[in-house]
Design a protein around this motif. Structure first.
Motif, PDB file in Angstrom:
ATOM      1  N   LEU A  45       0.791  -1.313   0.031  1.00 28.73           N
ATOM      2  CA  LEU A  45      -0.010  -0.097   0.104  1.00 28.73           C
ATOM      3  C   LEU A  45       0.826   1.289  -0.142  1.00 28.73           C
ATOM      4  CD1 LEU A  45      -2.825  -1.107   2.653  1.00 28.73           C
ATOM      5  CD2 LEU A  45      -2.710  -1.332  -0.012  1.00 28.73           C
ATOM      6  N   ALA A  46       1.848   1.023   0.806  1.00 27.93           N
ATOM      7  CA  ALA A  46       2.737   2.367   0.945  1.00 27.93           C
ATOM      8  C   ALA A  46       3.783   2.608  -0.430  1.00 27.93           C
ATOM      9  CB  ALA A  46       3.697   2.408   2.187  1.00 27.93           C
ATOM     10  N   LYS A  47       4.159   1.431  -1.037  1.00 28.40           N
ATOM     11  CA  LYS A  47       4.985   1.520  -2.357  1.00 28.40           C
ATOM     12  C   LYS A  47       3.889   2.152  -3.192  1.00 28.40           C
ATOM     13  CE  LYS A  47       7.939  -2.533  -2.057  1.00 28.40           C
ATOM     14  NZ  LYS A  47       8.456  -3.801  -2.434  1.00 28.40           N
ATOM     15  N   TRP A  48       2.688   1.672  -3.398  1.00 25.10           N
ATOM     16  CA  TRP A  48       1.826   2.322  -4.453  1.00 25.10           C
ATOM     17  C   TRP A  48       1.506   3.643  -4.156  1.00 25.10           C
ATOM     18  CZ3 TRP A  48      -2.854   4.332  -4.622  1.00 25.10           C
ATOM     19  CH2 TRP A  48      -3.499   4.510  -6.084  1.00 25.10           C
ATOM     20  N   LEU A  49       1.412   4.076  -2.884  1.00 28.08           N
ATOM     21  CA  LEU A  49       1.031   5.454  -2.570  1.00 28.08           C
ATOM     22  C   LEU A  49       1.991   6.441  -3.228  1.00 28.08           C
ATOM     23  CD1 LEU A  49      -0.971   5.377   0.725  1.00 28.08           C
ATOM     24  CD2 LEU A  49      -1.988   6.228  -1.306  1.00 28.08           C
TER      25      LEU A  49
END
Length: 277
Positions: free
Chosen positions: A265-269
């Motif tokens: 999730l953090a990678k995508w954001l």
């Protein structure tokens, strides 16, 4: 002719990179492992999340603010707004730190993804649901108390160590719906949004049509029906930054399980930046 064939092949290879991303997954559900992970996150020391309160006309908004573990004087960092579900309503300024929000507290996340994380707490629902005859799904309508959070985000974003091009939204259940409201209301403020098991907001489709939006939903969800996210994804057709992950065997209460053990999730954001004209 050979050049034409090579060009066609390259276009076919590149095509998926510029299309909406639909993922259908089936996850072996291990309730014991899920409980263990939730307990680990719930046992984390929340002191790094500073307790603060925002006062505005007629509204008091408790919130917690996590700062990067180490900040460099000339560096800027993303701001993540983490939005809670309806079971966390209140004014204790504690309960909004649900497991999905607490993932930002882990040592690994704070090292790999240094960021400011804002976790507000609503006393009353910032969104209400009703069946929409036009779309034939449950839809969400923002409430007045959401304005206080918008004001707070704008105020905090003026911190010179916050990158105004990297302000992100993420929320689960009511929080996912709230994330969609905020994106619809201020698409020029937020770089990307993740809505987990949220109820859709169709109020500003033309302005969010090209925004990075990741919808995550369990197909067995009877609380916030899966069909809402499916309809929103359908309406975002042509948005090459839209992503929809469906967990076929998960429901409203188990959908966060695979999200508590990954940094995806953090990678995508963090790969998205706001394009400011």
């Amino acid at each position: 002719m050979k050049k034409q064939l090579i060009l066609c092949y390259c276009l076919l290879i590149a095509l998926p990179l510029y299309a909406q991303k639909l993922e259908i997954k089936k996850l072996p559900f291990d309730s014991a492992a899920f409980s263990m992970r939730k307990n680990q996150l719930n046992s984390l020391n929340t002191k790094p999340f500073e307790k603060l309160t925002y006062h505005t006309t007629g509204t008091v908004l408790p919130y917690r603010l996590l700062s990067p573990k180490e900040t460099k004087s000339n560096a800027t960092y993303p701001l993540v707004i983490a939005l809670h579900n309806s079971s966390r309503l209140g004014i204790d300024n504690e309960n909004q730190l649900e497991p999905l929000t607490r993932t930002w507290l882990t040592a690994e996340m704070r090292t790999k993804f240094p960021a400011f994380v804002l976790a507000p707490q609503f006393e009353n629902r910032p969104t209400q649901y009703a069946f929409n005859e036009t779309y034939q799904v449950m839809t969400a309508t923002p409430q007045k108390n959401l304005q206080a959070l918008l004001e707070l985000v704008i105020k905090i974003s003026k911190n010179p160590q916050i990158d105004a091009k990297r302000i992100y939204l993420i929320g689960y259940s009511m929080g996912g719906s709230t994330a969609l409201h905020l994106l619809n209301q201020k698409p020029t403020l937020f770089a990307a949004a993740i809505a987990v098991a949220g109820v859709p907001d169709f109020s500003n489709l033309t302005r969010i049509r090209n925004k990075p939006i990741w919808l995550i939903h369990g197909k067995q969800d009877d609380d916030n029906p899966f069909l809402g996210s499916e309809k929103l994804f359908e309406k975002l057709k042509g948005n090459t930054k839209a992503r929809f992950t469906i967990y076929e065997n998960l429901n409203h209460h188990t959908i966060t399980y695979p999200l508590l053990t990954t940094d995806e999730l953090a990678k995508w954001l963090f790969k998205w930046k706001l394009i400011i004209p």
